[in-house]
Write an enzyme that holds these catalytic residues in place. Sequence first.
Site, PDB file in Angstrom:
ATOM      1  N   GLU A 159       0.886  -1.167   0.000  1.00  0.00           N
ATOM      2  CA  GLU A 159       0.000   0.000   0.000  1.00  0.00           C
ATOM      3  C   GLU A 159       0.919   1.210   0.000  1.00  0.00           C
ATOM      4  O   GLU A 159       1.619   1.472   0.983  1.00  0.00           O
ATOM      5  CB  GLU A 159      -0.919  -0.034   1.227  1.00  0.00           C
ATOM      6  CG  GLU A 159      -2.153   0.813   1.026  1.00  0.00           C
ATOM      7  CD  GLU A 159      -2.260   1.911   2.042  1.00  0.00           C
ATOM      8  OE1 GLU A 159      -1.676   2.989   1.788  1.00  0.00           O
ATOM      9  OE2 GLU A 159      -2.919   1.689   3.059  1.00  0.00           O
ATOM     10  N   CYS A 204      -2.452   8.521   3.769  1.00  0.00           N
ATOM     11  CA  CYS A 204      -2.353   8.304   2.320  1.00  0.00           C
ATOM     12  C   CYS A 204      -3.689   8.486   1.627  1.00  0.00           C
ATOM     13  O   CYS A 204      -3.755   8.480   0.410  1.00  0.00           O
ATOM     14  CB  CYS A 204      -1.776   6.922   2.051  1.00  0.00           C
ATOM     15  SG  CYS A 204      -2.713   5.655   2.876  1.00  0.00           S
TER      16      CYS A 204
HETATM   17  O1  SSN Z   1      -2.716   6.130   5.354  1.00  0.00           O
HETATM   18  C1  SSN Z   1      -3.433   5.379   4.698  1.00  0.00           C
HETATM   19  C2  SSN Z   1      -4.548   4.494   5.207  1.00  0.00           C
HETATM   20  C3  SSN Z   1      -5.577   5.264   5.877  1.00  0.00           C
HETATM   21  C4  SSN Z   1      -6.511   4.453   6.721  1.00  0.00           C
HETATM   22  O2  SSN Z   1      -6.281   3.275   7.042  1.00  0.00           O
HETATM   23  O3  SSN Z   1      -7.522   5.009   7.106  1.00  0.00           O
END
Ligand code: SSN
Length: 482
Positions: free
Chosen positions: A254, A288
């Site tokens: 990811e 992200c």
């Molecule tokens: O930073 C990325 C993932 C965001 C989340 O899990 O809500």
Amino acid sequence: MIESPLLQNLTGYIGGRWTDSAGGSTFDVYNPATGEVIAKVPSMPEQDILDAVEAGKQALRLTNPYPLETRRKWLEDIRDALKDNREEIGRILCMEHGKPWKEGQGEVDYAAGFFDYCARHIQALDAHTIPEKPKDCTWTVHYRPIGVTGLIVPWNFPIGMIAKKLSAALAAGCPSVIKPASETPLTMIAFFSIMDKLGLPDGMVNLVMGKASVIGKVLCEHKDVPMLSFTGSTEVGRKLIVDTAEQVKKLSLELGGNAPYIVFDDADLDAAADNLIANKFRGGGQTCVCANRIFVHEKVADAFGEKLAERVNKMTVGDGMNDGVDIGPLVNKAGFDKVKRHLEDALAKGGKLVAGKQPDELGEGLFFPPTVVQGVDRNMACYQEETFGPLVPMALFRTEEEVIEAGNDTEFGLASYVFTADAERAQRVAAGLRFGHVGWNTGTGPTPEAPFGGMKASGIGREGGLEGLFEFVEAQTVPRGF
Ligand SMILES: O=CCCC(=O)O
């Protein structure tokens, strides 16, 4: 120095034991709100990482697999232990990451949700037979654990990210070697201290800390680690692809994002502004899935800018341990400097500051005020790169086609958002956006129930949902002739 009942052992954890580093060197952990060193933890050398992999190998059971009910119990026990310790883990998380303590506690709930989801759906990993009999065979499909996995997690969700990976790994019966980010190892130690009491098999979960170059090298090169799951930058993801190519390892990645947040002229502007605040300033903008480029239809740009500025001006920036704080400090100086550079660049290229401070008024420390800039275009760094901070860059658009093209004008494809009252348009835009997540009239991010991951340079594989549950298994078909 931080004191906590969950931080009695500031060491790694290998083969079911707290393990001091073989090398004796340490690194400092900081509270980004104060700049103080709050702990020293071991920087583990290669031998420790090899030991952790060996411990994982001992815990892996292929011919006599852990029964599904046993694995379900591990997941339920971890879920319950997280819930029981949400306040203390949330406090530790806030101290080393900086996010407001309420958000820290919310992240512990979020983490518990992944263990809960996997526990409730683990039966999907049961073997099944295929009813037809091609070539006079009965076929059984087994979901075998892929083996010892390396789980490498970032600092922005110190407990959320490990939960996504570890819940699926344990459901599959895979032992793990886990590396937290160097900014946030204490939350992981706290997590291990609760897992230590749950009676998991020795070697099932192993904690290593220290230099990414040392740990990454062992995990990439070790023939007994067939899979790595990593969340972090696309730059590091590319390196992992190269470094594991020789052994053809499975990767679940990811990576970076550059989320477009599209507001059409028929959208409910208050809802779009409220959702943007929640989405953009979660974790201080260091996620992200944060909106990174806000495209507003030219007819509503001024009205939307005003609504946003009004909300942003009410937000409080400060030490996340204090009540009423909406945005904590950025995690480190490099992160702060990047946001500042993006702001300077946008203003130098014609952007207009509508909320926040001029770069030369920012002051000391890692506290960056929520900032809104209008008149952003594709020549600016904040449009091209992931800012990872509380800067809201707004650009104009006129047509649906133009905004789909602009949204896709990035190598990334993680999260995106579209606000419109027109359902057909929403469906067309969602289909056109090459992003793994498209929020329609919502800025909400991943949940345990839904698969989440990136297209293009934002990654490989999915976390959450049944797709995430299947990441750590390999299907093996066993046909049996008559
Ligand atoms: O930073 C990325 C993932 C965001 C989340 O899990 O809500």
